[in-house]
Design a protein around this motif. Structure first.
Motif, PDB file in Angstrom:
ATOM      1  N   LEU A 229       0.858  -1.174   0.000  1.00 14.19           N
ATOM      2  CA  LEU A 229       0.000   0.000   0.000  1.00 14.19           C
ATOM      3  C   LEU A 229       0.897   1.228   0.000  1.00 14.19           C
ATOM      4  CD1 LEU A 229      -2.803   1.342   0.184  1.00 14.19           C
ATOM      5  CD2 LEU A 229      -2.565   1.276   2.678  1.00 14.19           C
ATOM      6  N   ILE A 230       0.842   1.999  -1.089  1.00 15.57           N
ATOM      7  CA  ILE A 230       1.625   3.227  -1.170  1.00 15.57           C
ATOM      8  C   ILE A 230       0.828   4.341  -0.512  1.00 15.57           C
ATOM      9  CG2 ILE A 230       2.685   4.925  -2.701  1.00 15.57           C
ATOM     10  CD1 ILE A 230       3.167   2.688  -4.722  1.00 15.57           C
ATOM     11  N   LEU A 231       1.369   4.872   0.570  1.00 16.00           N
ATOM     12  CA  LEU A 231       0.679   5.908   1.340  1.00 16.00           C
ATOM     13  C   LEU A 231       0.955   7.312   0.821  1.00 16.00           C
ATOM     14  CD1 LEU A 231       1.290   4.515   4.936  1.00 16.00           C
ATOM     15  CD2 LEU A 231      -0.810   4.377   3.575  1.00 16.00           C
ATOM     16  N   GLY A 232       1.987   7.476   0.031  1.00 15.09           N
ATOM     17  CA  GLY A 232       2.302   8.789  -0.524  1.00 15.09           C
ATOM     18  C   GLY A 232       3.771   8.880  -0.882  1.00 15.09           C
ATOM     19  N   ASP A 233       4.060   9.642  -1.936  1.00 19.59           N
ATOM     20  CA  ASP A 233       5.452   9.818  -2.362  1.00 19.59           C
ATOM     21  C   ASP A 233       6.030  11.154  -1.930  1.00 19.59           C
ATOM     22  OD1 ASP A 233       3.991  11.490  -4.013  1.00 19.59           O
ATOM     23  OD2 ASP A 233       5.235  11.100  -5.786  1.00 19.59           O
ATOM     24  N   ALA A 234       5.252  11.949  -1.193  1.00 20.23           N
ATOM     25  CA  ALA A 234       5.684  13.306  -0.871  1.00 20.23           C
ATOM     26  C   ALA A 234       5.352  13.681   0.570  1.00 20.23           C
ATOM     27  CB  ALA A 234       5.036  14.296  -1.839  1.00 20.23           C
ATOM     28  N   LEU A 235       5.558  12.746   1.501  1.00 20.05           N
ATOM     29  CA  LEU A 235       5.238  13.020   2.899  1.00 20.05           C
ATOM     30  C   LEU A 235       6.313  13.906   3.512  1.00 20.05           C
ATOM     31  CD1 LEU A 235       3.959   9.529   4.100  1.00 20.05           C
ATOM     32  CD2 LEU A 235       2.740  11.352   2.909  1.00 20.05           C
ATOM     33  N   GLU A 236       5.866  14.955   4.200  1.00 21.79           N
ATOM     34  CA  GLU A 236       6.780  15.913   4.797  1.00 21.79           C
ATOM     35  C   GLU A 236       6.447  16.102   6.272  1.00 21.79           C
ATOM     36  OE1 GLU A 236       7.987  19.303   1.993  1.00 21.79           O
ATOM     37  OE2 GLU A 236       5.936  18.848   1.342  1.00 21.79           O
ATOM     38  N   GLY A 237       7.144  17.030   6.911  1.00 16.90           N
ATOM     39  CA  GLY A 237       6.926  17.309   8.323  1.00 16.90           C
ATOM     40  C   GLY A 237       8.066  16.788   9.164  1.00 16.90           C
ATOM     41  N   GLU A 238       7.940  16.975  10.470  1.00 16.66           N
ATOM     42  CA  GLU A 238       8.973  16.494  11.398  1.00 16.66           C
ATOM     43  C   GLU A 238       9.054  14.968  11.365  1.00 16.66           C
ATOM     44  OE1 GLU A 238      11.231  17.666  13.719  1.00 16.66           O
ATOM     45  OE2 GLU A 238      11.023  19.674  12.884  1.00 16.66           O
ATOM     46  N   ALA A 239      10.276  14.441  11.275  1.00 14.45           N
ATOM     47  CA  ALA A 239      10.476  12.993  11.186  1.00 14.45           C
ATOM     48  C   ALA A 239       9.837  12.267  12.364  1.00 14.45           C
ATOM     49  CB  ALA A 239      11.968  12.682  11.116  1.00 14.45           C
ATOM     50  N   ARG A 240       9.982  12.834  13.572  1.00  9.59           N
ATOM     51  CA  ARG A 240       9.443  12.160  14.751  1.00  9.59           C
ATOM     52  C   ARG A 240       7.915  12.188  14.760  1.00  9.59           C
ATOM     53  NH1 ARG A 240      11.888  14.666  19.886  1.00  9.59           N
ATOM     54  NH2 ARG A 240      13.789  14.395  18.660  1.00  9.59           N
ATOM     55  N   GLU A 241       7.314  13.226  14.204  1.00  8.18           N
ATOM     56  CA  GLU A 241       5.855  13.278  14.134  1.00  8.18           C
ATOM     57  C   GLU A 241       5.321  12.268  13.121  1.00  8.18           C
ATOM     58  OE1 GLU A 241       4.045  14.940  16.225  1.00  8.18           O
ATOM     59  OE2 GLU A 241       5.804  15.808  17.176  1.00  8.18           O
ATOM     60  N   LEU A 242       6.018  12.134  11.989  1.00  7.05           N
ATOM     61  CA  LEU A 242       5.608  11.134  11.008  1.00  7.05           C
ATOM     62  C   LEU A 242       5.729   9.732  11.586  1.00  7.05           C
ATOM     63  CD1 LEU A 242       4.621  10.599   8.129  1.00  7.05           C
ATOM     64  CD2 LEU A 242       7.016  10.454   7.421  1.00  7.05           C
ATOM     65  N   GLY A 243       6.730   9.498  12.427  1.00  9.48           N
ATOM     66  CA  GLY A 243       6.865   8.194  13.079  1.00  9.48           C
ATOM     67  C   GLY A 243       5.660   7.858  13.930  1.00  9.48           C
ATOM     68  N   ILE A 244       5.134   8.840  14.639  1.00  7.75           N
ATOM     69  CA  ILE A 244       3.942   8.626  15.466  1.00  7.75           C
ATOM     70  C   ILE A 244       2.739   8.290  14.601  1.00  7.75           C
ATOM     71  CG2 ILE A 244       2.315   9.771  17.020  1.00  7.75           C
ATOM     72  CD1 ILE A 244       4.713  11.414  18.070  1.00  7.75           C
ATOM     73  N   VAL A 245       2.576   9.010  13.495  1.00  6.08           N
ATOM     74  CA  VAL A 245       1.442   8.766  12.596  1.00  6.08           C
ATOM     75  C   VAL A 245       1.535   7.369  11.989  1.00  6.08           C
ATOM     76  CG1 VAL A 245       0.370   9.465  10.424  1.00  6.08           C
ATOM     77  CG2 VAL A 245       1.098  11.204  12.066  1.00  6.08           C
ATOM     78  N   MET A 246       2.717   6.996  11.539  1.00  8.63           N
ATOM     79  CA  MET A 246       2.884   5.693  10.905  1.00  8.63           C
ATOM     80  C   MET A 246       2.683   4.544  11.893  1.00  8.63           C
ATOM     81  SD  MET A 246       3.313   5.929   7.695  1.00  8.63           S
ATOM     82  CE  MET A 246       3.917   6.952   6.362  1.00  8.63           C
ATOM     83  N   ALA A 247       3.049   4.775  13.141  1.00  4.62           N
ATOM     84  CA  ALA A 247       2.796   3.752  14.164  1.00  4.62           C
ATOM     85  C   ALA A 247       1.303   3.519  14.309  1.00  4.62           C
ATOM     86  CB  ALA A 247       3.405   4.185  15.497  1.00  4.62           C
ATOM     87  N   GLY A 248       0.515   4.583  14.275  1.00  2.00           N
ATOM     88  CA  GLY A 248      -0.930   4.448  14.368  1.00  2.00           C
ATOM     89  C   GLY A 248      -1.519   3.685  13.203  1.00  2.00           C
ATOM     90  N   ILE A 249      -1.013   3.940  11.991  1.00  2.28           N
ATOM     91  CA  ILE A 249      -1.517   3.228  10.819  1.00  2.28           C
ATOM     92  C   ILE A 249      -1.148   1.750  10.895  1.00  2.28           C
ATOM     93  CG2 ILE A 249      -1.371   3.048   8.306  1.00  2.28           C
ATOM     94  CD1 ILE A 249      -0.849   6.059   8.241  1.00  2.28           C
ATOM     95  N   ALA A 250       0.094   1.457  11.289  1.00  3.99           N
ATOM     96  CA  ALA A 250       0.525   0.058  11.391  1.00  3.99           C
ATOM     97  C   ALA A 250      -0.304  -0.704  12.420  1.00  3.99           C
ATOM     98  CB  ALA A 250       2.010  -0.001  11.758  1.00  3.99           C
ATOM     99  N   ARG A 251      -0.611  -0.075  13.527  1.00  2.00           N
ATOM    100  CA  ARG A 251      -1.440  -0.727  14.546  1.00  2.00           C
ATOM    101  C   ARG A 251      -2.862  -0.964  14.043  1.00  2.00           C
ATOM    102  NH1 ARG A 251       0.810   2.400  19.940  1.00  2.00           N
ATOM    103  NH2 ARG A 251       2.085   0.657  20.708  1.00  2.00           N
ATOM    104  N   GLN A 252      -3.380  -0.037  13.279  1.00  5.55           N
ATOM    105  CA  GLN A 252      -4.722  -0.205  12.729  1.00  5.55           C
ATOM    106  C   GLN A 252      -4.770  -1.407  11.784  1.00  5.55           C
ATOM    107  OE1 GLN A 252      -7.225   1.464  13.776  1.00  5.55           O
ATOM    108  NE2 GLN A 252      -8.879   1.098  12.303  1.00  5.55           N
ATOM    109  N   VAL A 253      -3.729  -1.583  11.007  1.00  3.05           N
ATOM    110  CA  VAL A 253      -3.644  -2.748  10.119  1.00  3.05           C
ATOM    111  C   VAL A 253      -3.613  -4.026  10.934  1.00  3.05           C
ATOM    112  CG1 VAL A 253      -2.147  -3.978   8.509  1.00  3.05           C
ATOM    113  CG2 VAL A 253      -2.508  -1.515   8.228  1.00  3.05           C
ATOM    114  N   ARG A 254      -2.755  -4.070  11.930  1.00  8.71           N
ATOM    115  CA  ARG A 254      -2.553  -5.308  12.691  1.00  8.71           C
ATOM    116  C   ARG A 254      -3.774  -5.670  13.532  1.00  8.71           C
ATOM    117  NH1 ARG A 254       1.129  -8.974  14.209  1.00  8.71           N
ATOM    118  NH2 ARG A 254       1.300  -9.551  16.397  1.00  8.71           N
ATOM    119  N   ARG A 255      -4.432  -4.662  14.100  1.00  5.96           N
ATOM    120  CA  ARG A 255      -5.537  -4.941  15.022  1.00  5.96           C
ATOM    121  C   ARG A 255      -6.899  -5.025  14.342  1.00  5.96           C
ATOM    122  NH1 ARG A 255      -3.723  -0.758  19.921  1.00  5.96           N
ATOM    123  NH2 ARG A 255      -1.677  -1.709  20.303  1.00  5.96           N
ATOM    124  N   HIS A 256      -7.060  -4.268  13.236  1.00  3.61           N
ATOM    125  CA  HIS A 256      -8.386  -4.187  12.625  1.00  3.61           C
ATOM    126  C   HIS A 256      -8.406  -4.507  11.140  1.00  3.61           C
ATOM    127  CE1 HIS A 256      -9.762  -2.405  16.374  1.00  3.61           C
ATOM    128  NE2 HIS A 256      -8.816  -1.487  16.275  1.00  3.61           N
TER     129      HIS A 256
END
Length: 437
Positions: A276-303
């Motif tokens: 699943l390609i989530l985007g080719d142009a994601l920007e912002g603070e690296a640590r903030e993107l890490g938090i967002v991606m953790a949420g998406i990964a958990r949503q995949v695994r749990r739901h």
């Protein structure tokens, strides 16, 4: 059973192959000009030397070909007809200034029968370090270093760089007129805007001196006095849309982050894992993107949303890292935006099973370190802790390199000789399918 390490590395390798100049540049080369026209090759960027070599390999032996390109130290390759210079990146140096002057001189005095082939790739902005009249290289270096530590976006950095330069912001193409100019670009910027790649030496610039001053104000950067005077004077603007000297310029994208992600997605499908390609142009603070991606990964695994595991979440783009102030006696943090992204992801996931990730810069260098990035596993926090490295403390100190050095996850490729920005892949496995690694 799936080997997470090998799988993630195979995706990264597929992305790099899609951006290899030897593979992607040839189909876009123009025909040589008819005699007495000449072909002058100029260029800058981390892929400039490999792009030059690809031109030489495809160009007819009986067609005139000469020129000069500049690339980062350690990224040069042998060329027969095109001179390759090396210079410093990301902070410019005298070698870059000299190479930029040589490139500008190479396109002087041409006719409408001549062809200028510009080979532009990421990193070209720092490598084309030719200051505007009245500025010194030290002025440019001071501003560049402040920008790198500020959290400014690549577009903001390049706006300022263009207005401190004698060659960027369309100025190279203006100098080459009336020759035909064809620029072949490998994109390392979100959105693939040719005006942003290497600060657009062949592209009209919509930004102004006022925009450049606004960047300094936004990030509270106090530049050297000469820079302040130059920006306030506002003389010698960059090339603007509609300039007749740019009328015949062609800017052609030969490789992009999206192409690399699509190649990785194809490799994932071949291995039986849904991408699943989530985007080719994601920007912002690296640590903030890490938090967002953790949420998406958990949503995949749990739901099982937005798709069920096993799957791999792919993304590209360019994040930023704002250096946090530390006590004077604190060890200096090491690492680039990819290691910081992964460390943030690790802290948020807290060792959750079944989630593995790779994040690497496609040029092979994460920030200014010797690694391209790193690989994260569910036990990475525990592995680092066993060697005395606390994940949260490392993140607070911008020490992603130190964390993954302790955890054993550094990815070291050496210079890849291309650059299509950052590559991220998060492998999510179902509860019953955790893979060995």
């Amino acid at each position: 059973m799936l080997d997470a390490d090998k799988f993630l590395r195979s995706l990264f390798d597929a992305a790099l192959a899609a951006a290899d100049p030897a593979r992607c540049l040839g189909p876009f080369l123009p025909a040589p000009p008819k005699p007495p026209g000449r072909t002058i090759v100029v260029g800058a960027g981390k892929a400039a030397a490999t792009m030059a070599r690809a031109v030489e390999q495809a160009w007819p032996e009986d067609a005139p070909l000469s020129g000069v390109v500049v690339t980062r130290y350690g990224h040069g390759v042998p060329c027969r007809r095109i001179t390759v210079r090396e210079a410093s990146h990301p902070v410019p140096d005298a070698a870059g200034a000299a190479a930029a002057a040589e490139i500008l001189q190479a396109v002087q005095g041409l006719s409408a029968q001549d062809l200028v082939l510009c080979l532009i790739s990421g990193g070209g902005s720092a490598l084309l370090a030719l200051p505007a009249e009245g500025l010194s290289l030290a002025d440019k270096k001071a501003v560049n270093q402040a920008l790198l530590a500020s959290g400014a976006t690549i577009a903001e950095m390049n706006c300022l760089r263009k207005h401190l330069s004698a060659i960027k912001g369309g100025r190279l193409a203006m100098a080459a007129a009336p020759a035909k100019v064809v620029a072949l670009l490998i994109s390392d910027v979100p959105g693939d805007d040719p005006a942003v790649i290497a600060s657009g030496p062949t592209v009209a610039d919509p930004t102004s001196f006022a925009d450049a001053r606004a960047v300094l104000e936004k990030y509270r950067i106090t530049p050297p006095p000469g820079v302040t005077t130059h920006l306030q004077r506002g003389m010698d603007e960059t090339a603007k849309p509609g300039d007749p000297r740019l009328a015949g310029v062609q800017n052609i994208m030969v490789a992009t982050p999206q192409m690399a992600l699509e190649a990785a997605a194809q490799a994932a499908r071949a291995a039986g894992i849904a991408p699943l390609i989530l985007g080719d142009a994601l920007e912002g603070e690296a640590r903030e993107l890490g938090i967002v991606m953790a949420g998406i990964a958990r949503q995949v695994r749990r739901h099982g949303q937005p798709l069920p595991a096993p799957c791999v979440l792919l993304s590209g783009g360019e994040t930023t890292v704002t250096i946090r102030k530390q006590p004077p006696d604190a060890p200096k943090g090491r690492g680039g935006r990819n290691s910081e992204f992964l460390l943030s992801l690790a802290v948020k996931l807290e060792g959750e099973a079944g989630i593995h990730a790779l994040a690497c810069d496609t040029d092979g260098i994460d920030g200014s370190e010797d690694n391209a990035g790193a690989i994260l596993h569910p036990d990475s926090i525990a592995q680092a802790a066993a060697k005395g490295v606390n994940a949260k403390a490392a993140l607070a100190a911008n020490n992603g390199y130190g964390f993954f050095q302790a955890a054993g996850g550094l990815v070291q490729t050496g210079p890849t000789l291309t650059n299509v920005n950052d590559f991220r892949a998060i492998l999510v496995l179902p509860d019953t399918g955790a893979a060995p690694y």
